[in-house]
Design an enzyme around this catalytic site. Sequence first.
Site, short mmCIF file in Angstrom:
data_model
loop_
_atom_site.label_atom_id
_atom_site.label_comp_id
_atom_site.label_asym_id
_atom_site.label_seq_id
_atom_site.Cartn_x
_atom_site.Cartn_y
_atom_site.Cartn_z
N SER A 166 0.84 -1.19 0.00
CA SER A 166 0.00 0.00 0.00
C SER A 166 0.88 1.26 0.00
O SER A 166 1.71 1.42 -0.89
CB SER A 166 -0.95 -0.03 1.20
OG SER A 166 -1.99 0.89 1.06
N ASP A 332 -8.70 -6.78 -4.55
CA ASP A 332 -8.27 -5.45 -4.08
C ASP A 332 -8.82 -4.40 -5.04
O ASP A 332 -8.32 -4.22 -6.14
CB ASP A 332 -6.74 -5.40 -4.03
CG ASP A 332 -6.21 -4.09 -3.45
OD1 ASP A 332 -7.00 -3.16 -3.23
OD2 ASP A 332 -4.99 -4.01 -3.23
N HIS A 365 -7.94 -5.52 -0.10
CA HIS A 365 -6.65 -4.85 -0.02
C HIS A 365 -5.83 -5.33 1.17
O HIS A 365 -4.60 -5.46 1.08
CB HIS A 365 -6.87 -3.34 0.08
CG HIS A 365 -5.61 -2.54 0.15
ND1 HIS A 365 -4.68 -2.51 -0.87
CD2 HIS A 365 -5.11 -1.73 1.14
CE1 HIS A 365 -3.67 -1.72 -0.54
NE2 HIS A 365 -3.91 -1.25 0.68
#
Length: 394
Positions: A166, A332, A365
């Site tokens: 991320s 995601d 995610h």
Amino acid sequence: MNTIDRAGDATRPDDGGRVEARSATATFGADEPLALDSGVSLSPFTVAYETYGTLNADKSNVILICHALTLDQYAASAHPVTGKAGWWPYMVGPGRPIDTDRFFVICPNVVGGCMGTTGPRDPDPATGKPYGLDFPVITIGDMVRAQAMLLDKLGIGELFCVVGGSMGGMQVLQWAAAYPERIFSAIPIATAARHSAQNIAFHEVGRQAIMADPEWKQGAYLIEGTTPAKGLAVARMAAHITYLSETALHRKFGRNLQDRETVTYGFDADFQIESYLRHQGSTFVDRFDANSYLYLTRAMDYFDLADDFGGVLANAFRNTKARFCVVSFTSDWLFPTSDSRQIVHALNAVAANVSFVEIRTDKGHDAFLLDEPEMFATLRGFVDSAARTRGLGT
């Protein structure tokens, strides 16, 4: 002037044994300012970090972990505020893909954070009061520049690997672009080379929730003795939804009621998902700073690696000699696989050494933080192969 302070050791049990964690801070004095992308300098400043494992004689076994937005340096050790185990227990530790019996692992808290590295809650040297909104706006590039200064202070010239998911993945990409000569391998996970309009929009909702809280006090809540807890909790609730997938939400909660047989025809938390999100929001307030949330989300929004290289992403990697393993997840929707493919295509365009895997999962995610055996097997294989090439053995 600069100092490095070490603040004791900690251990935590896991299936792979016990991993020793060492907490430390590095302070950079007025003669070592951090030059920011905004054109100003931050000085003095401190970087807090954790280390695991042992540095080998030629300092060739260093892995740098870059953390995500609301995480911190406690990747594999208990969090001092919550008491919970580190956020990457499946990845970091003895016998794990990032094996602390083989590698020296460093995980720093980012500039702008709130767990020991200088951020908006720290005192402004000019006033002695918390910076608040007088803290300069920071970027992903600034975070990485501070990390490079930390490594310089530790006498570490080259990284065997830099890894993160991320916002941490953004830092990995920035490392590859800004310091290609300093990294041997790179693992960007569930990330993108630029923040999308949708993600900027989600972040803006969170920021507005914080700033709409009357206790925010125009960012001066620490001086005023207040806390924008409600606004920060709502920001966390909204963000947390984006970290999951519809399938995961349905599997975990569905339309199940929370501790009741029927709806109340009111606005209590009738549904389990409502109770879960409220819990996520309230516990987040205990460990995170509202202004740091504003600054770090803004840093992600500003990230556009191609923009720094004439609008051509491949140019960012033109000088890299590192080998890459790019990882995405099918469910995601915050950083979809298409974002990872853009990175892979850019690396291919400069004939970089790149592997790519899209892992099938319904966890969304947050899958990179969870128990995903395919990811572990992939990264273990990549790290082992890179280590053999590097001469680090198996």
